[in-house]
Design an enzyme around this catalytic site. Sequence first.
Site, mmCIF file in Angstrom:
data_model
loop_
_atom_site.group_PDB
_atom_site.id
_atom_site.type_symbol
_atom_site.label_atom_id
_atom_site.label_comp_id
_atom_site.label_asym_id
_atom_site.label_seq_id
_atom_site.Cartn_x
_atom_site.Cartn_y
_atom_site.Cartn_z
ATOM 1 N N GLU A 1 0.802 -1.230 0.000
ATOM 2 C CA GLU A 1 0.000 0.000 0.000
ATOM 3 C C GLU A 1 0.836 1.281 0.000
ATOM 4 O OE1 GLU A 1 -3.213 0.071 2.795
ATOM 5 O OE2 GLU A 1 -4.114 -1.725 1.933
ATOM 6 N N GLU B 1 -5.485 -8.279 -0.364
ATOM 7 C CA GLU B 1 -6.178 -8.095 0.922
ATOM 8 C C GLU B 1 -7.634 -7.769 0.640
ATOM 9 O OE1 GLU B 1 -4.614 -5.104 3.622
ATOM 10 O OE2 GLU B 1 -2.562 -5.803 3.282
#
Length: 454
Positions: free
Chosen positions: A176, A361
């Site tokens: 991320e 995720e």
Amino acid sequence: MAGTPEFAPQALQTLRRLRFSAATAAFQIEGARTLGGRGRNIWDDFVDDPGKVIDSSTADPGPDSYHRSAEDVELLAGLGVDRYRFSISWVRIIPDGKQGTEPNAVGLDYYERLVDELLAAGVTPEPTLYHWDLPSGLEATGGWLNGDTVHRFGEYVDAVADRLGDRVRHWYTINEPASTSLQGYALGDLAPGRAMLFDALPSVHHQLLAHGTATKILREHGAAQVSAASNHSLILPETDAGADHAAAAVLDLIHNRLFADPLLLGEYPDLDALGIQMPIRDGDMELISTPSDVYGLNYYNPTTVHGVAEGPLPFEMVPTPAAATTGFGPLWPIRPETLRDFLIDMRTRYGVRLPPIVISENGASFPEPEACTGPIRDDERIAYLHDHLEAVAEAIEAGVPIAGYTVWSLLDNFEWADGYTQRFGLVHVNMETGQRTPKSSYGWYRDLIASVRP
Ligand code: FCB
């Protein structure tokens, strides 16, 4: 179980193509912050700064996986997942992050043991090399704003690959990068807690370069699959007004395209309107866009914005209309069809440049007790996962290449600035005792995986 959502036969058929995984990250599960020669990172500094973490928790001991990894491996084997996405703590390997530091053998031994236990249990390890835990010594010299951090990352990756590269073939590089740049450097609600707004953007370029650098090193060590894990969100305008559409386009640019375009196309989107210049040097864009075998994509929810005429940012986030929300409330709406729509947009935007996507995720937190006194029936989590997997199946049927799906998270854990207030696990963890108790979603995911296997 009464009320358990069923998949349509066609969706189940489609899901057979996926490899299934569950994820965690070092700082969120390991505890043992001062053991084994581990150095300090920006999250150690953040949690030790009073008032930064909502419940003043420090992630230590938390699930204490530093001492209990054998139990985690047993849980993974029982789940029947193909893979386990965990992360390696940079400061367990290079305690101060600095050039020339000898790798810390105790840290390498810890991850080597975990890898060997996973392999013995038939679970493929897929470690992430950077899940938000930058060595404090590197933050002191500018962190991701400083291009030198890229070289230090390369040295750390080299040390890890030297030790594990003969057994680990699947890697995530950077987790991320958008969260680190936007929330860590631009807004400051995550470590390192800086609030630089658009001045934070060189941190994007350096993280992407770190991804490219790691990809090259890992390939030299025989890696079969390397990718970043980029977090994306479908951006929705609050109304049909032109200002809201313009605001949505800006957030889409800085949250989605700023990361996906350089990785997949080898160029940044046009940033002139924002007055942003990236510190690009010769060869950078080629390195960043080194072809990846898959595109790791974290997805949780859409984001709705409205236009702001005056202010430091041209948009403001507002709640998304949704029938239900997660433990985070209105800013974390449950809208699974937006995952399907986002995946289809990725295919439309990037066409043949898009390798197979792995959902690296997806998951949700819901209010659950701290101590477990009986079975935890987390029907809301089961519904969330079911509906998002159905969205993945629909995207595959619409022609989007998708190769894998990962639940966040295997375990309840330390949810960053939200401490222990948000539980995401398939497995409940008592943070006082470390005791692990599978929730009903664990059994549901296990049964799903079993039902799509030959
Ligand atoms: C993601 C992070 C992960 C976890 C989930 C809920 O943004 O990558 O560590 O905190 O959110």
